[in-house]
Design a protein around this motif. Structure first.
Motif, PDB file in Angstrom:
ATOM      1  N   ASP A 356       0.811  -1.221   0.000  1.00  0.00           N
ATOM      2  CA  ASP A 356       0.000   0.000   0.000  1.00  0.00           C
ATOM      3  C   ASP A 356       0.840   1.265   0.000  1.00  0.00           C
ATOM      4  OD1 ASP A 356       1.017  -0.029   2.580  1.00  0.00           O
ATOM      5  OD2 ASP A 356      -0.918   0.401   3.541  1.00  0.00           O
ATOM      6  N   GLY A 357       2.165   1.133  -0.139  1.00  0.00           N
ATOM      7  CA  GLY A 357       3.027   2.304  -0.233  1.00  0.00           C
ATOM      8  C   GLY A 357       3.470   2.882   1.086  1.00  0.00           C
ATOM      9  N   THR A 358       3.250   2.163   2.185  1.00  0.00           N
ATOM     10  CA  THR A 358       3.707   2.619   3.496  1.00  0.00           C
ATOM     11  C   THR A 358       4.256   1.433   4.274  1.00  0.00           C
ATOM     12  OG1 THR A 358       1.536   2.312   4.531  1.00  0.00           O
ATOM     13  CG2 THR A 358       2.022   4.493   3.607  1.00  0.00           C
ATOM     14  N   PHE A 359       5.125   1.736   5.254  1.00  0.00           N
ATOM     15  CA  PHE A 359       5.609   0.720   6.181  1.00  0.00           C
ATOM     16  C   PHE A 359       4.791   0.827   7.464  1.00  0.00           C
ATOM     17  CE2 PHE A 359       9.630   1.563   3.751  1.00  0.00           C
ATOM     18  CZ  PHE A 359       9.668   0.335   3.106  1.00  0.00           C
ATOM     19  N   ASP A 360       3.908  -0.128   7.688  1.00  0.00           N
ATOM     20  CA  ASP A 360       3.043  -0.112   8.861  1.00  0.00           C
ATOM     21  C   ASP A 360       3.705  -0.841  10.025  1.00  0.00           C
ATOM     22  OD1 ASP A 360       0.998   1.174   7.364  1.00  0.00           O
ATOM     23  OD2 ASP A 360       0.457  -0.769   6.498  1.00  0.00           O
ATOM     24  N   ALA A 361       3.152  -0.634  11.227  1.00  0.00           N
ATOM     25  CA  ALA A 361       3.748  -1.222  12.428  1.00  0.00           C
ATOM     26  C   ALA A 361       3.782  -2.748  12.354  1.00  0.00           C
ATOM     27  CB  ALA A 361       2.981  -0.762  13.661  1.00  0.00           C
ATOM     28  N   ASP A 362       2.735  -3.362  11.759  1.00  0.00           N
ATOM     29  CA  ASP A 362       2.703  -4.827  11.700  1.00  0.00           C
ATOM     30  C   ASP A 362       3.512  -5.381  10.540  1.00  0.00           C
ATOM     31  OD1 ASP A 362       1.062  -3.939   9.686  1.00  0.00           O
ATOM     32  OD2 ASP A 362      -0.621  -5.264  10.158  1.00  0.00           O
ATOM     33  N   GLU A 363       4.230  -4.505   9.819  1.00  0.00           N
ATOM     34  CA  GLU A 363       5.077  -4.941   8.717  1.00  0.00           C
ATOM     35  C   GLU A 363       6.559  -4.938   9.089  1.00  0.00           C
ATOM     36  OE1 GLU A 363       2.469  -3.734   4.807  1.00  0.00           O
ATOM     37  OE2 GLU A 363       3.630  -2.140   5.760  1.00  0.00           O
ATOM     38  N   GLN A 364       6.838  -4.744  10.391  1.00  0.00           N
ATOM     39  CA  GLN A 364       8.226  -4.798  10.832  1.00  0.00           C
ATOM     40  C   GLN A 364       8.667  -6.259  10.913  1.00  0.00           C
ATOM     41  OE1 GLN A 364       9.185  -2.378  14.213  1.00  0.00           O
ATOM     42  NE2 GLN A 364      11.400  -2.703  13.978  1.00  0.00           N
ATOM     43  N   ILE A 365       9.731  -6.608  10.206  1.00  0.00           N
ATOM     44  CA  ILE A 365      10.200  -7.994  10.136  1.00  0.00           C
ATOM     45  C   ILE A 365      11.402  -8.241  11.027  1.00  0.00           C
ATOM     46  CG2 ILE A 365       9.268  -8.447   7.838  1.00  0.00           C
ATOM     47  CD1 ILE A 365      12.165  -7.919   6.775  1.00  0.00           C
ATOM     48  N   ILE A 366      12.166  -7.197  11.355  1.00  0.00           N
ATOM     49  CA  ILE A 366      13.327  -7.314  12.243  1.00  0.00           C
ATOM     50  C   ILE A 366      13.244  -6.177  13.251  1.00  0.00           C
ATOM     51  CG2 ILE A 366      15.841  -7.283  12.418  1.00  0.00           C
ATOM     52  CD1 ILE A 366      15.958  -8.307   9.535  1.00  0.00           C
ATOM     53  N   THR A 367      13.325  -6.502  14.535  1.00  0.00           N
ATOM     54  CA  THR A 367      13.160  -5.501  15.583  1.00  0.00           C
ATOM     55  C   THR A 367      14.373  -5.501  16.504  1.00  0.00           C
ATOM     56  OG1 THR A 367      10.750  -5.784  15.542  1.00  0.00           O
ATOM     57  CG2 THR A 367      11.701  -4.708  17.474  1.00  0.00           C
ATOM     58  N   ALA A 368      15.101  -4.386  16.506  1.00  0.00           N
ATOM     59  CA  ALA A 368      16.234  -4.185  17.424  1.00  0.00           C
ATOM     60  C   ALA A 368      17.159  -5.391  17.469  1.00  0.00           C
ATOM     61  CB  ALA A 368      15.726  -3.833  18.822  1.00  0.00           C
ATOM     62  N   GLU A 369      17.497  -5.910  16.288  1.00  0.00           N
ATOM     63  CA  GLU A 369      18.396  -7.060  16.186  1.00  0.00           C
ATOM     64  C   GLU A 369      19.843  -6.602  16.385  1.00  0.00           C
ATOM     65  OE1 GLU A 369      19.426 -11.102  15.481  1.00  0.00           O
ATOM     66  OE2 GLU A 369      17.402 -10.251  15.563  1.00  0.00           O
ATOM     67  N   ALA A 370      20.492  -7.121  17.426  1.00  0.00           N
ATOM     68  CA  ALA A 370      21.890  -6.762  17.678  1.00  0.00           C
ATOM     69  C   ALA A 370      22.784  -7.423  16.628  1.00  0.00           C
ATOM     70  CB  ALA A 370      22.304  -7.199  19.075  1.00  0.00           C
ATOM     71  N   VAL A 371      23.615  -6.618  15.986  1.00  0.00           N
ATOM     72  CA  VAL A 371      24.555  -7.128  14.993  1.00  0.00           C
ATOM     73  C   VAL A 371      25.957  -6.677  15.371  1.00  0.00           C
ATOM     74  CG1 VAL A 371      22.861  -7.212  13.116  1.00  0.00           C
ATOM     75  CG2 VAL A 371      24.200  -5.121  13.472  1.00  0.00           C
ATOM     76  N   SER A 372      26.928  -7.411  14.890  1.00  0.00           N
ATOM     77  CA  SER A 372      28.329  -7.088  15.156  1.00  0.00           C
ATOM     78  C   SER A 372      29.042  -6.787  13.848  1.00  0.00           C
ATOM     79  CB  SER A 372      29.010  -8.246  15.886  1.00  0.00           C
ATOM     80  OG  SER A 372      28.902  -9.434  15.119  1.00  0.00           O
ATOM     81  N   SER A 373      30.261  -6.340  13.957  1.00  0.00           N
ATOM     82  CA  SER A 373      31.048  -6.011  12.772  1.00  0.00           C
ATOM     83  C   SER A 373      31.203  -7.233  11.882  1.00  0.00           C
ATOM     84  CB  SER A 373      32.421  -5.498  13.200  1.00  0.00           C
ATOM     85  OG  SER A 373      33.232  -5.254  12.071  1.00  0.00           O
ATOM     86  N   GLY A 374      30.927  -7.046  10.578  1.00  0.00           N
ATOM     87  CA  GLY A 374      31.045  -8.139   9.630  1.00  0.00           C
ATOM     88  C   GLY A 374      29.704  -8.689   9.217  1.00  0.00           C
TER      89      GLY A 374
END
Length: 702
Positions: A356-374
């Motif tokens: 629908d042309g927007t990013f809605d709250a229920d369309e979040q696929i990754i939430t505050a995922e901790a990532v490291s270098s690499g």
């Protein structure tokens, strides 16, 4: 630090100077800065703040040793900062070198001021403090005026009684604006000493720093949490929208040049996404943006700064390189991405699953995922209710854990990707690959050889098909017009050989140019075959550039891609995939109506004229007796089309992002191995088209 006796002595000396011109030492700012200024703490510190992202850094030197200052203001008239200095008990002028010069004033009230700004339409400093013994004061800073440095009480603090902590002048209407602790927006007439409540912006608190930009947006920074809100004062009922996270403090006061854009056009430090603006991409739409900051946290190998979404610095660098879609996306299934980060941080991501042309709250696929270098392998679920087809994904990396799909943040990077969601159990195939581009190149002087520079039309393109157990569901065609070196006017189209027009689900067909859905169907009318017209005249969509005859075939002639296209073709039921020709289908050019060609034709041939890839039969619209004219030696009986006596074609397809010859340069001088490849029927020099096998001086460089 000076003791109280010394302080009073200094203050007395300053006031004794009187109203004469003062020898001030500070250096002015050289231009109207895009950043805002913020002053904090009892032992004052001055910060520069990027309001768009909330990134801030200390500007004042370590040994500044200035006492508390407030009522900070920036003058567009002389490009200095001004403030009320509690140590000197008067206003001071602050230069770009952070030199602080006291300015003597007479008739000062006993207490200092924490609210103030300098007008834009007049060279005057307005200071405010509520209470019957105070109010709104005016100080002329115009050395040529009779009231220079005289402090005039405009109205008492009883008559103008506002619970405000800073004010800012609009860039052009002469009024000051402020938001009180309850969230009421006030418009203040400083000449009359009156105020009007315009709205309640929906956010309360102590807004100790407020700023304007040149478009009339008011930015308010809340002391206790540092949140920056944007208020569009041009609206009939202005409200606050969250804009960025900035510095918090119990003692805030801010100022900026009201005539500057919110982001520097010449030296931006901001990274934007590049999805269509309905997703929140541009600064006007509060788009997702990150301050490059100290340059340590980003996705992939690089990050580029830009003043707004879609901006191009001409470098040709694509900084969307941090996300690798390891698997495809299928409704209701788990997918995997490989996220490359330069340092430790957090990733948030969204997919427009309902398209629908927007990013809605229920369309979040990754939430505050901790990532490291690499490299970081992350799995996510594609919603079961996802609509199949083309859509957009947004990935944001920051040291801040939780982000929304819009708004500013002080570090990291945002990357947007055009993606495809497949139906369940769908097999997807791509040409040349899921993320690569092939190249089409045409010589449009057919049936004459012409200059044979193969740049009359050059297009990058990608093809995708989706089937379920051999039943064709969808085809996607996408690309961009890279060059037009043609004097003739040409249209551009694709035919899907073996597919009939009535097998296309026209109600669900989506056709976009430059990301904008077109109001007309590309499916050619009055045909049995499925023929899709990308453009009837490509020159309607590109410009050659000043002093240029052609588009991107001469040096410095249209260095930026100006036309992109995408076409999603859904099928009606029961279309067998094996009945439809394989990639690359049938791309071709045709003559624009009313445009004459070379001498071989006695009149403008219009749609009857076509040029196809070697040995590809023309469409039902083609005039068959055009074959065999001029240098063409087509023989329909043995399936040979659009070749000359040496077997040379008028159109080629290359599974590679090809660098085309410059104008009037025969392809054999740009790619010396091309002729041997053709004459050997592809047995020799199969890599003739690579950069390594080109004469680099004879190909177009962006």
């Amino acid at each position: 630090m000076l003791n109280s006796v010394r302080k009073n002595t200094v203050k007395g000396i300053i006031l004794a100077i009187g109203m004469t011109n003062v020898g001030l030492q500070a250096q002015s700012f050289t231009e109207c800065p895009a950043e805002a200024f913020l002053i904090q703490d009892k032992l004052a510190n001055l910060y520069s703040v990027q309001l768009a992202t909330g990134f801030y850094e200390k500007s004042s030197p370590v040994d500044w040793n200035q006492q508390k200052m407030n009522a900070l203001a920036f003058s567009v008239h002389d490009r200095y900062l001004y403030a009320f200095n509690y140590y000197y008990g008067t206003i001071v002028r602050i230069g770009s070198d952070f030199q602080v010069d006291p300015i003597p004033l007479a008739n000062l009230p006993d207490k200092g001021f924490y609210v103030g700004d300098i007008a834009v339409v007049e060279d005057a400093y307005y200071l405010y403090r509520p209470g019957g013994n105070y109010g709104l004061y005016r100080v002329s800073l115009d050395e040529g005026s009779d009231d220079y440095l005289q402090m005039e009480n405009i109205v008492s603090g009883t008559s103008l009684n506002l619970a405000i902590y800073d004010l800012a002048f609009h860039p052009d209407n002469g009024f000051a604006y402020a938001v009180d602790r309850w969230g009421n927006l006030w418009k203040i007439d400083v000449e009359a000493g009156t105020s009007v409540k315009l709205s309640n912006v929906g956010e309360g608190g102590v807004f100790g720093a407020v700023y304007f930009d040149v478009t009339g947006n008011l930015y308010i920074s809340r002391n206790n949490d540092g949140k920056i809100f944007r208020v569009n004062t041009n609206w009939a009922y202005p409200v606050a929208e969250f804009f960025a996270n900035g510095p918090s403090s119990s003692n805030n006061d801010g100022a900026r040049c009201a005539l500057a854009p919110i982001i520097s056009l010449d030296a931006p430090t901001t990274d934007f996404g590049d999805a269509p603006d309905s997703y929140g991409s541009s600064i006007n739409n509060n788009g997702a943006r990150h301050d490059v900051g100290d340059g340590t946290l980003f996705l992939g190998e690089t990050v580029e700064s830009e003043p707004n979404a879609y901006a191009d610095d001409g470098s040709g660098v694509n900084d969307n390189d941090g996300i690798d879609f390891v698997t495809g996306l299928e409704s209701g299934k788990t997918s995997i991405v490989d996220i490359t980060s330069s340092a430790d941080g957090f990733v948030n991501a969204w997919i427009d699953s309902d398209k629908d042309g927007t990013f809605d709250a229920d369309e979040q696929i990754i939430t505050a995922e901790a990532v490291s270098s690499g490299s970081n392998i992350v799995a996510y679920d594609v919603p079961t209710w996802s609509e199949p087809g083309s859509t957009w994904a947004r990935f944001r990396l920051s040291s801040q854990a939780s982000l929304s799909p819009i708004g500013g943040v002080s570090d990291g990077e945002v990357e947007d990707y055009a993606i495809d969601i497949a139906e369940q159990d769908v097999t997807a195939t791509h040409y040349p690959s899921a993320g690569g581009w092939a190249t089409l190149a045409f010589e449009d002087n057919w049936p004459l050889v012409g200059d044979y520079d193969m740049n009359d039309l050059v297009a990058h393109y990608r093809l995708s098909s989706y089937d379920v157990e051999g039943t064709l569901m969808r085809v996607k065609i996408e690309g961009e017009i890279v060059a037009i070196g043609a004097s003739y006017r040409n249209g551009f189209a694709f035919r899907l050989p073996g597919l009939l027009r009535n097998q296309v689900d026209t109600g669900r067909l989506i056709f976009k140019i430059n990301g904008v859905e077109q109001g007309v169907t590309p499916l050619e009318v009055d045909r049995d075959e499925a023929i899709f017209i990308i453009a009837n005249d490509l020159w309607d969509f590109v410009t050659a550039g000043e002093d240029c005859k052609y588009y991107r075939t001469e040096a410095e002639c249209g260095s930026n891609i100006q036309m992109t296209f995408s076409l999603e073709i859904p099928m009606e039921a029961n279309v067998n995939k094996v009945d439809v020709a394989d990639f690359p289908y049938d791309p071709f050019i045709f003559s624009t109506e009313g445009q004459e060609r070379n001498y071989v034709f006695g009149e403008a041939p219009g749609r009857r004229f076509e040029i196809h890839l070697k040995n590809q039969a023309p469409t039902e619209a083609f005039q068959a007796n055009f074959l065999g004219r001029g240098d063409d030696v087509s023989n329909a009986e043995i399936g040979e089309y659009f070749i000359n006596a040496n077997g040379m074609p008028w159109a080629i397809s290359i599974p590679y992002e090809w660098e085309h010859p410059v104008e009037y340069m025969d392809i054999k001088y740009a790619y010396p191995n091309f002729h041997s490849f053709v004459t050997s029927s592809g047995e020799l020099n199969v890599d003739w088209f690579t950069v390594e096998n080109s004469a680099t001086n004879n190909v177009f460089k962006q």
